[in-house]
Design a protein around this motif. Structure first.
Motif, PDB file in Angstrom:
ATOM      1  N   GLU A 131      -6.258   7.454 -16.390  1.00 24.22           N
ATOM      2  CA  GLU A 131      -7.667   7.824 -16.227  1.00 24.22           C
ATOM      3  C   GLU A 131      -8.391   6.957 -15.208  1.00 24.22           C
ATOM      4  OE1 GLU A 131      -7.549   4.945 -19.787  1.00 24.22           O
ATOM      5  OE2 GLU A 131      -6.267   6.471 -18.852  1.00 24.22           O
ATOM      6  N   SER A 132      -7.690   6.084 -14.523  1.00 27.94           N
ATOM      7  CA  SER A 132      -8.332   5.185 -13.562  1.00 27.94           C
ATOM      8  C   SER A 132      -9.086   5.968 -12.490  1.00 27.94           C
ATOM      9  CB  SER A 132      -7.282   4.296 -12.891  1.00 27.94           C
ATOM     10  OG  SER A 132      -6.653   3.450 -13.831  1.00 27.94           O
ATOM     11  N   SER A 133     -10.312   5.552 -12.232  1.00 27.91           N
ATOM     12  CA  SER A 133     -11.125   6.239 -11.222  1.00 27.91           C
ATOM     13  C   SER A 133     -12.024   5.280 -10.453  1.00 27.91           C
ATOM     14  CB  SER A 133     -11.993   7.319 -11.878  1.00 27.91           C
ATOM     15  OG  SER A 133     -12.913   6.748 -12.790  1.00 27.91           O
ATOM     16  N   ARG A 134     -12.024   3.992 -10.801  1.00 24.15           N
ATOM     17  CA  ARG A 134     -12.885   3.021 -10.129  1.00 24.15           C
ATOM     18  C   ARG A 134     -11.995   2.007  -9.410  1.00 24.15           C
ATOM     19  NH1 ARG A 134     -15.980   0.676 -15.092  1.00 24.15           N
ATOM     20  NH2 ARG A 134     -13.781   0.632 -15.769  1.00 24.15           N
ATOM     21  N   ILE A 135     -12.148   1.936  -8.093  1.00 26.55           N
ATOM     22  CA  ILE A 135     -11.287   1.103  -7.250  1.00 26.55           C
ATOM     23  C   ILE A 135     -12.121   0.035  -6.567  1.00 26.55           C
ATOM     24  CG2 ILE A 135      -9.720   1.078  -5.268  1.00 26.55           C
ATOM     25  CD1 ILE A 135      -9.153   4.044  -5.830  1.00 26.55           C
ATOM     26  N   CYS A 136     -11.593  -1.185  -6.551  1.00 29.42           N
ATOM     27  CA  CYS A 136     -12.134  -2.264  -5.726  1.00 29.42           C
ATOM     28  C   CYS A 136     -11.047  -2.663  -4.744  1.00 29.42           C
ATOM     29  CB  CYS A 136     -12.545  -3.458  -6.588  1.00 29.42           C
ATOM     30  SG  CYS A 136     -13.031  -4.924  -5.621  1.00 29.42           S
ATOM     31  N   ILE A 137     -11.363  -2.646  -3.460  1.00 28.76           N
ATOM     32  CA  ILE A 137     -10.365  -3.005  -2.458  1.00 28.76           C
ATOM     33  C   ILE A 137     -10.888  -4.135  -1.583  1.00 28.76           C
ATOM     34  CG2 ILE A 137     -11.132  -1.156  -0.885  1.00 28.76           C
ATOM     35  CD1 ILE A 137      -8.072  -0.978  -0.099  1.00 28.76           C
ATOM     36  N   PHE A 138     -10.052  -5.152  -1.408  1.00 27.78           N
ATOM     37  CA  PHE A 138     -10.364  -6.280  -0.540  1.00 27.78           C
ATOM     38  C   PHE A 138      -9.675  -6.041   0.795  1.00 27.78           C
ATOM     39  CE2 PHE A 138     -11.297  -7.931  -4.654  1.00 27.78           C
ATOM     40  CZ  PHE A 138     -12.231  -8.947  -4.472  1.00 27.78           C
ATOM     41  N   GLY A 139     -10.471  -5.993   1.856  1.00 28.76           N
ATOM     42  CA  GLY A 139      -9.941  -5.745   3.184  1.00 28.76           C
ATOM     43  C   GLY A 139     -10.363  -4.379   3.695  1.00 28.76           C
ATOM     44  N   THR A 140     -10.452  -4.270   5.018  1.00 33.31           N
ATOM     45  CA  THR A 140     -10.812  -2.996   5.649  1.00 33.31           C
ATOM     46  C   THR A 140      -9.914  -2.700   6.841  1.00 33.31           C
ATOM     47  OG1 THR A 140     -12.480  -4.137   6.997  1.00 33.31           O
ATOM     48  CG2 THR A 140     -13.231  -3.142   4.929  1.00 33.31           C
ATOM     49  N   CYS A 159     -12.575   9.383  -7.196  1.00 33.54           N
ATOM     50  CA  CYS A 159     -12.771   7.953  -7.415  1.00 33.54           C
ATOM     51  C   CYS A 159     -14.069   7.435  -6.810  1.00 33.54           C
ATOM     52  CB  CYS A 159     -11.598   7.170  -6.807  1.00 33.54           C
ATOM     53  SG  CYS A 159     -10.026   7.441  -7.650  1.00 33.54           S
ATOM     54  N   THR A 160     -14.522   6.347  -7.389  1.00 34.61           N
ATOM     55  CA  THR A 160     -15.586   5.535  -6.830  1.00 34.61           C
ATOM     56  C   THR A 160     -14.961   4.268  -6.277  1.00 34.61           C
ATOM     57  OG1 THR A 160     -17.190   6.377  -8.427  1.00 34.61           O
ATOM     58  CG2 THR A 160     -17.726   4.308  -7.314  1.00 34.61           C
ATOM     59  N   VAL A 161     -15.286   3.932  -5.027  1.00 33.48           N
ATOM     60  CA  VAL A 161     -14.632   2.814  -4.340  1.00 33.48           C
ATOM     61  C   VAL A 161     -15.682   1.795  -3.919  1.00 33.48           C
ATOM     62  CG1 VAL A 161     -13.259   2.113  -2.333  1.00 33.48           C
ATOM     63  CG2 VAL A 161     -12.766   4.282  -3.500  1.00 33.48           C
ATOM     64  N   GLN A 162     -15.431   0.534  -4.254  1.00 32.53           N
ATOM     65  CA  GLN A 162     -16.177  -0.589  -3.697  1.00 32.53           C
ATOM     66  C   GLN A 162     -15.218  -1.394  -2.826  1.00 32.53           C
ATOM     67  OE1 GLN A 162     -19.118  -2.598  -6.472  1.00 32.53           O
ATOM     68  NE2 GLN A 162     -17.736  -1.666  -7.975  1.00 32.53           N
ATOM     69  N   TYR A 163     -15.650  -1.700  -1.608  1.00 36.51           N
ATOM     70  CA  TYR A 163     -14.791  -2.477  -0.724  1.00 36.51           C
ATOM     71  C   TYR A 163     -15.468  -3.803  -0.390  1.00 36.51           C
ATOM     72  CZ  TYR A 163     -17.684  -0.817   3.201  1.00 36.51           C
ATOM     73  OH  TYR A 163     -18.731  -0.534   4.058  1.00 36.51           O
ATOM     74  N   VAL A 164     -14.634  -4.836  -0.248  1.00 38.81           N
ATOM     75  CA  VAL A 164     -15.122  -6.193  -0.012  1.00 38.81           C
ATOM     76  C   VAL A 164     -14.782  -6.595   1.412  1.00 38.81           C
ATOM     77  CG1 VAL A 164     -15.021  -8.592  -0.761  1.00 38.81           C
ATOM     78  CG2 VAL A 164     -14.762  -6.751  -2.443  1.00 38.81           C
ATOM     79  N   THR A 165     -15.789  -7.014   2.161  1.00 33.32           N
ATOM     80  CA  THR A 165     -15.593  -7.482   3.529  1.00 33.32           C
ATOM     81  C   THR A 165     -15.752  -8.999   3.588  1.00 33.32           C
ATOM     82  OG1 THR A 165     -17.918  -7.248   4.126  1.00 33.32           O
ATOM     83  CG2 THR A 165     -16.523  -5.310   4.407  1.00 33.32           C
ATOM     84  N   VAL A 166     -15.298  -9.574   4.670  1.00 35.34           N
ATOM     85  CA  VAL A 166     -15.409 -11.024   4.850  1.00 35.34           C
ATOM     86  C   VAL A 166     -16.871 -11.446   4.895  1.00 35.34           C
ATOM     87  CG1 VAL A 166     -14.914 -12.941   6.415  1.00 35.34           C
ATOM     88  CG2 VAL A 166     -13.176 -11.183   6.024  1.00 35.34           C
ATOM     89  N   ALA A 195     -14.752  -6.753 -11.843  1.00 37.90           N
ATOM     90  CA  ALA A 195     -14.961  -6.560 -13.282  1.00 37.90           C
ATOM     91  C   ALA A 195     -15.259  -5.112 -13.636  1.00 37.90           C
ATOM     92  CB  ALA A 195     -16.103  -7.461 -13.765  1.00 37.90           C
ATOM     93  N   SER A 196     -15.804  -4.355 -12.703  1.00 36.93           N
ATOM     94  CA  SER A 196     -16.178  -2.969 -12.987  1.00 36.93           C
ATOM     95  C   SER A 196     -15.147  -1.964 -12.501  1.00 36.93           C
ATOM     96  CB  SER A 196     -17.542  -2.657 -12.351  1.00 36.93           C
ATOM     97  OG  SER A 196     -17.483  -2.799 -10.938  1.00 36.93           O
ATOM     98  N   SER A 197     -13.941  -2.420 -12.137  1.00 39.95           N
ATOM     99  CA  SER A 197     -12.930  -1.539 -11.554  1.00 39.95           C
ATOM    100  C   SER A 197     -11.705  -1.401 -12.449  1.00 39.95           C
ATOM    101  CB  SER A 197     -12.505  -2.052 -10.177  1.00 39.95           C
ATOM    102  OG  SER A 197     -13.583  -1.991  -9.270  1.00 39.95           O
ATOM    103  N   ASP A 198     -11.073  -0.234 -12.364  1.00 44.15           N
ATOM    104  CA  ASP A 198      -9.807   0.020 -13.052  1.00 44.15           C
ATOM    105  C   ASP A 198      -8.618  -0.453 -12.221  1.00 44.15           C
ATOM    106  OD1 ASP A 198     -11.175   1.605 -15.108  1.00 44.15           O
ATOM    107  OD2 ASP A 198     -11.371   3.129 -13.549  1.00 44.15           O
TER     108      ASP A 198
END
Length: 323
Positions: A131-140, A159-166, A195-198
């Motif tokens: 059921e995972s649908s929330r993604i956090c990705i480090f890097g672009t 999915c809902t995606v949050q991405y982390v930039t430098v 914390a909010s990602s699957d």
């Protein structure tokens, strides 16, 4: 000695045009299963820092039953960015194991990108909660993009995606690649995003810990790409100790992957799951980590199907290579 021998050269354009996701996943799955059954060999990895600031490596191996032999020479040259070039550089070569003659030289950047993305996708299929649908990705960068591409392709929900930039600032070009396939936005706080990602995907150069250990919640799956050299890491202390750890190769992961920071912890090779040698039934609260360091067999099985494709389609450039 024969004088009509040929060497096939496959550049980036030929390779990229043939790298269909389904074929790549099939080849990577085969590589993992071959490794699980010890039907394919991995030779010692070379990974060395250079005086130029780059890192140079060689991964090689063979599959005797398939007459498959070759290597990938690859590494990371950060200064390439200053001249508008790609810092990751790779070249793959296939050889005739009976004679040692080279058969094909291929652009390895496209192969590395695709096979690593496919490996991450296979890990998601095996390890993440369905059921995972929330993604956090480090890097672009390129690898972050392909990991997200496979994740969006394989996870059944939108999915809902949050991405982390430098810098913490948005990267519109990265968002534009995926905005039609998911709800995507830059993460303002990396710990909150984790914390909010699957599913958490780390696809950075591996320069250090990316978030706090207590940000990882029960039930999270982590795909870790950036640790591929001694001294590199992306995970903080305390995550592996709480997780069920999966690797492509146990010895290699403990040498150059995330597992180098906790080498005494037990881990399971992903190929053993795919081959049925081992099983894993995930509980909803399990934290799973797939520590990917990359196998030469992945490069070779992908390169083999590209070589066969090119011969069938008469693609690439054939040059005289007499004995």
């Amino acid at each position: 000695m024969p004088t009509d021998a040929k060497l096939l050269l496959l550049d980036r354009h030929v390779v990229e045009s043939a790298l269909q996701a389904e074929h790549v996943m099939d080849a990577v799955r085969e590589a993992f299963i071959l490794h699980s059954r010890r039907a394919g060999r991995l030779f010692p990895v070379v990974r060395e820092k250079l005086h130029t600031g780059g890192v140079f490596g060689i991964k090689s191996g063979d599959v005797a039953s398939q007459n498959l032999l070759g290597f990938k020479a690859a590494g990371f040259w950060p200064s390439n960015r200053g001249v508008g070039g790609e810092p990751h550089q790779a070249t793959v070569a296939l050889f005739d194991p009976s004679t040692g003659r080279p058969l094909c030289i291929l652009d390895g950047n496209a192969i590395t990108t695709a096979r690593t993305g496919a490996a991450g996708g296979l890990g998601l299929q095996q390890l993440a909660r369905p059921e995972s649908s929330r993604i956090c990705i480090f890097g672009t960068g390129i690898q972050a993009s392909v990991q997200l591409q496979y994740a969006l392709k394989l996870l059944p929900q939108r999915c809902t995606v949050q991405y982390v930039t430098v810098t913490g600032e948005p990267e519109p070009a990265f968002e534009a690649r995926f905005q039609d396939r998911c709800a995507i936005s830059v993460a303002r706080n990396r710990n909150v995003a984790v914390a909010s990602s699957d599913v958490v995907i780390t696809a950075t150069p591996g320069g250090g810990e990316l978030f706090d250990a207590d940000a990882v919640q029960a039930g999270t799956h982590l795909t870790c790409v950036g640790a591929d050299t001694a001294g590199k890491r992306e995970l903080p202390d305390g995550v592996l100790e709480r997780a069920r750890i999966f690797v492509d190769d146990g010895v290699q992961a403990r040498s150059i992957g995330e597992c180098q920071w906790a080498p005494s912890l037990p881990c399971m090779e992903i190929g053993d799951l795919l081959s049925g040698t081992s099983s894993f039934k995930r509980s909803p609260r399990d934290i799973t980590v797939f520590d990917m360091t990359g196998l030469a067999l992945q490069d070779l099985t992908v390169a083999r199907f590209l070589y066969e494709y090119a011969k069938e389609k008469r693609a690439g450039m054939s040059v005289a290579w007499p004995w």
